[in-house]
Each structure stands twice: as C-alpha cells, then as structure tokens.
Scaffold this motif. Structure first.
Motif, PDB file in Angstrom:
ATOM      1  N   LEU A 125       0.713  -1.335  -0.235  1.00  0.00           N
ATOM      2  CA  LEU A 125       0.022   0.092  -0.147  1.00  0.00           C
ATOM      3  C   LEU A 125       0.847   1.284   0.012  1.00  0.00           C
ATOM      4  O   LEU A 125       0.338   2.426  -0.229  1.00  0.00           O
ATOM      5  N   ARG A 126       2.079   1.101   0.095  1.00  0.00           N
ATOM      6  CA  ARG A 126       2.824   2.517   0.167  1.00  0.00           C
ATOM      7  C   ARG A 126       3.251   2.893  -1.134  1.00  0.00           C
ATOM      8  O   ARG A 126       3.111   2.410  -2.194  1.00  0.00           O
ATOM      9  N   TRP A 134     -11.249   3.581   6.990  1.00  0.00           N
ATOM     10  CA  TRP A 134      -9.992   3.272   6.385  1.00  0.00           C
ATOM     11  C   TRP A 134      -9.706   4.219   5.123  1.00  0.00           C
ATOM     12  O   TRP A 134      -8.513   4.957   5.088  1.00  0.00           O
ATOM     13  N   PHE A 143      -8.930   8.221   5.216  1.00  0.00           N
ATOM     14  CA  PHE A 143      -7.607   8.899   5.461  1.00  0.00           C
ATOM     15  C   PHE A 143      -6.391   8.208   4.615  1.00  0.00           C
ATOM     16  O   PHE A 143      -5.436   8.799   4.440  1.00  0.00           O
ATOM     17  N   ARG A 144      -6.529   7.228   3.836  1.00  0.00           N
ATOM     18  CA  ARG A 144      -5.314   6.417   3.273  1.00  0.00           C
ATOM     19  C   ARG A 144      -5.670   6.332   1.657  1.00  0.00           C
ATOM     20  O   ARG A 144      -4.904   5.735   0.911  1.00  0.00           O
ATOM     21  N   ALA A 145      -6.864   6.685   1.205  1.00  0.00           N
ATOM     22  CA  ALA A 145      -7.078   6.512  -0.437  1.00  0.00           C
ATOM     23  C   ALA A 145      -7.797   7.571  -0.828  1.00  0.00           C
ATOM     24  O   ALA A 145      -8.270   8.576  -0.201  1.00  0.00           O
TER      25      ALA A 145
END
Length: 541
Positions: free
Chosen positions: A394-395, A497, A500-502
């Motif tokens: 995912l990074r 989730w 904030f991350r996608a």
C-alpha cells in the motif's frame, strides 16, 4: 547465427560476465537458437573455441568454416567436466538442459554439483567458461555464490523480424501476399522464436498470406499460447468507457494517465504510469474499469492470476512469477490486471513455516519488480479486503494512486440501471421508466446487484409472455438482500480506512447505509460474540 541480433544481451549481460573471468555461469532460456547464436558470437569475439554438449548428441564443436557443429565425443556429464578442466584451450562449453542433471531424483546429482564447483575454480588465465544451460533457474545452494545467473529475455521486434523473413523464405508466397510491418511483428511480442515461427507458419497455412490482415490470427495464437501457462490470460476487452457508471474522478485520472505513455510525454520528462490499486466493495465496478481502460488506451489486457503462480515442484512458483512478468514486459505497453490481489497475497505476511517461505519470496519478487520495472506495464489491481494486503503493497512507489470504490449513490444507480437496460436493447424503455424511483428504492445496492435485478426482471417478463415493465425491476430489487446489509460492518470499516488513506473514486456524497431492522442472517461458520449487543454499529463518520 547471431549477427548482432541480441546485442543488448551480449553487451549488457553476457560479455561482462565472460570478460570478468567467470568460469561458470547459468544461462536461462527456452530458445536454443538464440543461446547458440549469442555464445558463438561471444566465442568468435574472444577468439575461443565453442563446444556444446547435449544429452542426445553429446559433445560437439562449432566449425567456423562450415558454420555447423562437428561431433567430438560421447562423454557423459562428469567425464565431460573432467575433460574440460584439463583442456588446454581458450573455450566456451555449453551444457544444454542442465536443470535435468540437478533433478533431486538424479543419482549422480551430488557428483554433478561437486564437478560444477570444480568448474567455478578454473583460473581466469585459462580463459575457459562452462555455461550451464537451463529452461528455468536451478542454482543449488552449494553454488549460490559461484554460479552467476543470466536470463535471455523474450525476443524483441527486430528478432521477430528475422523469424518472419525466414518463415516467408521457406514458403511459396508471392510478393503481394507478404507485408512485413511493425504492427504485425508487435502482435507476436511475448512469444519465443519457436512460438512465433509456428504462429507465422500457421497463418500462412490457413490464410495463404502473411500481411496486416493476419494480425488478429497472430494475436489469437498468442492468446492460446499465453493461456497454456495457466497464470496469464489475454483479454480482448469489449467494455467501453460508457459501460462504467459513475466513478468520475477515477475515470478522469485514468484518461489523464493514458496520455503519459506517449513519446511526447517522455520528452516532457514524464515517466510511464506504474499502476493503480482499487479497493472497495465487491460488485461496484473495479474489474469493469480494468476492461474499460484497456479499451480506452488500446492496450493489451493481461489478467494475472496470482493464485495459479504457486506450484508443487521446488522452484516452480518463482519460475512462474518470472515468466509471467517477462511476458508482460515483452508485450508492453500493456495492462497487467490482478483481480482480487489479496487472494494471491495470502500467506505473504506469515512466518513462512507452512510453505518454506515460498509465498513471501514470490510476493517479494513481485513487489520488487513493481518498484523497479522500466517497461511500460501498468499494474491494475483490485481488492475487496484491505486487511489481507501487506503494508508494503500500500505504500507509495508501488502504485501511483490508491482509489476507494464505494457503493453507488442514487444518481449513479440511476445511470447504472440505464446502462443495463440499453445493453439489453431496451433504450426506449429506459427513457420511459422512472429510473429515479427505482434508484431511490435500491439504497446500498452495488452495480452488480442492479445488473442482476434487470436480468431477473427480464426473466419474469419473458415467463409472463410480455415486454419488460418497471414493476418487474422493482419486484426484483425488493426480493434482493443486498451485500450492504450482510457486510455492513465490513463496509463501514473500509470507509473509515479509506477516508485517510485512499482517494475516492466517485464524486458522489457517501450515502448512509440502510439501517437493519431485522436480524441479519448468519452462516453456520459465523460465531456470535455474546458480549456485543446486536444492532450496535460504528458511527459512519
């Protein structure tokens, strides 16, 4: 044999190893003609004698005058290596199909390894090198530090052009039946020279010509060959951009990135896009988008089944992974589509005790390739379960962007219903039906569930002997228990989730999931936590 046809391999890979003084290396390829050609060229350049040993013909020597091999001796492998050690002549020796000699069931395996170690200790000043030929990497742990591994990549357009000329020269075609061009040669990219020769030959046998009109035939042959691998599948997308409802930001992003594969983009300083990861709810258009973008960019679409990479034979999984990535690079620019990538990643985060670390090693190879690849292979991955993906996947650097694909909002549901009515030749009814009312009646429905509702409604109408009516679709929607109810907690967690991350794939405002007023059906395998009150849910934020 070679005539400079594999200059990159010779200059960048083979020559440095030989001139460094290495006396042992392993060369991996199925293409014996190109291997012979590369080694003969190297031997001539370095003023060495070239020998080749095979299980069928034993030891042969290349005759530069007659341009053919002369039989030398009937030696077997151990005797051969003993002879080569004592040979007082600058030379190269190719041992074909060396992987068979290192098979665990070979009674002489230990002797082979001992003598290969002796080969690695031949002094540099003797100017001798044993090239251990193999169709897949087979380096025993005893030789891991002493046997450099060389890979002969799949042929490029120039090499395929040589095969084209050879096949044509052996045919009875007239000049007007032959048309050699880049598009036809590119259609064969991803094939070995043996496979390309067969594909060109079959086209001549079936079509009695070899021109641009045979591109579809060559691609069909390539599809069949790639499918035989069991890991890759060549797709001909029939899905258009208009078949995907909603997802405005994702569509705009993909259209924008598609232009970055051009020579103008390269001159501008842009690198080819690496890929995109689509996370989200099942049935909401992730896989459909992969097919649509292949059509938009006019790129080949290769579906990569990570689950099929793993084999029972030692080294087979790693070889399958390398072969799949090599084919993708040879066909590039292309899209490598990995559907439900989390299933292939299962076990990559574990200790590796169950499979001797094979899963972790194979996935490590894949992640490293994603990070370092130079060829324009766009990796389009989809996932329904974020929790099963390793953090390193995912990074940034693996993918250009991570998108979250949520359930369609009302306006998008209306668009999706229209798309599926039009696909069923009911565009006139789509203009008559109150699609807004149907969309309002289907909160929490995925695109796949809306499609099934239209199909089910058509069955109802057909069974009743009449045309489709709006009430048929409404009845099908009412009878459907959507995934948003059975997976309510999972979807809420995914939304939290992704916040904030996608990046959101849709412009639509997130709709609140329908409240569950009845007890949710449970599978026999589901265990109820007695200390959690039913109906108590996380805030959607």
């Amino acid at each position: 044999m070679s005539d400079g046809r594999d200059l990159d391999f010779d200059e960048e890979i083979l020559r440095p190893v030989l001139e460094s003084g290495a006396s042992l290396c392993q060369l991996v390829s199925h293409e014996w003609e190109r291997v012979d050609g590369a080694l003969i060229t190297a031997a001539l350049r370095m003023n060495r004698t070239f020998y080749k040993w095979s299980g069928a013909l034993r030891l042969q020597r290349w005759n530069n005058t007659t341009s053919q091999f002369d039989v030398v001796d009937e030696m077997m492998p151990v005797e051969l290596m003993e002879w080569f050690r004592e040979l007082e002549e600058s030379s190269l020796l190719l041992m074909e199909d060396g992987h068979l000699l290192l098979d665990p069931n070979n009674a002489d395996r230990a002797f082979i390894i001992w003598w290969l170690r002796e080969m690695a200790r031949i002094p540099k000043h003797q100017q001798k090198c044993l090239v251990f030929g193999s169709v897949h990497p087979t380096v025993p742990v005893e030789l891991d530090k002493e046997m450099p591994l060389l890979h002969l990549s799949l042929p490029r357009r120039e090499t395929l052009g040589i095969i084209f000329d050879h096949v044509v020269s052996e045919s009875n075609l007239q000049p007007h039946q032959i048309e050699k061009n880049e598009a036809l040669l590119d259609a064969a990219l991803g094939l070995t020279i043996m496979e390309a020769r067969l594909a060109f030959g079959k086209a001549i046998a079936v079509r009695q010509r070899l021109t641009s009109t045979e591109i579809d035939f060559i691609i069909g042959e390539k599809e069949r060959i790639i499918r035989q691998s069991g890991v890759l599948e060549y797709f001909h997308p029939k899905t258009g951009w208009d078949d995907v409802g909603g997802l405005g930001p994702l569509k705009r992003w993909l259209k924008n990135r598609g232009r970055a594969f051009s020579s103008h983009a390269k001159a501008f300083g842009l690198e080819p896009p690496r890929g995109a990861l689509l996370l989200g709810v099942p049935g909401c258009g992730k896989s459909l988008t992969a097919k649509a973008v292949a059509g938009l960019w006019r790129f080949p679409l290769l579906r990569f089944d990570l689950g099929r990479v793993f084999g029972g034979i030692v080294g087979e999984s790693e070889a399958n992974m390398r072969k799949a990535l090599e084919v993708a690079e040879a066909i590039s620019p292309c899209i490598l589509w990995i559907d439900e990538i989390e299933k292939g990643m299962a076990g990559s985060q574990g200790s590796g005790s169950l499979d001797s670390g094979v899963t972790a090693r194979v996935m490590g190879t894949f992640l490293t390739w994603m990070q370092e690849k130079q060829d324009p292979v766009f990796v389009f991955a989809t996932s329904n379960n974020i929790s099963q993906l390793p953090p390193e996947m995912l990074r940034k650097g693996r993918f250009d962007e991570i998108f979250f694909v949520d359930l369609p909002a009302q306006k998008t549901r209306e668009e999706i219903l229209r798309i599926h009515l039009e696909k069923k030749e009911r565009a006139d009814l789509a203009d008559v039906f109150d699609l807004e009312a149907l969309a309002r009646a289907s909160p929490g429905f995925s695109g796949a569930e809306l499609e099934e509702a239209v199909k089910d409604a058509l069955f109802q109408a057909f069974d009743a002997g009449r045309e489709l009516e709006q009430q048929d679709i409404a009845s099908s929607l009412e009878a459907t228990y959507p995934l948003s109810k059975t997976m309510r907690e999972n979807i809420l967690e995914m939304r939290k989730w992704a916040k904030f991350r996608a990046r959101l794939a849709s412009d639509d405002a997130t709709e609140t999931l329908p409240e569950i007023t009845e007890e949710v059906p449970r599978l026999a395998t589901e265990r109820r936590n007695l200390f959690v009150k039913e109906g108590q849910h996380t805030n959607e934020g």
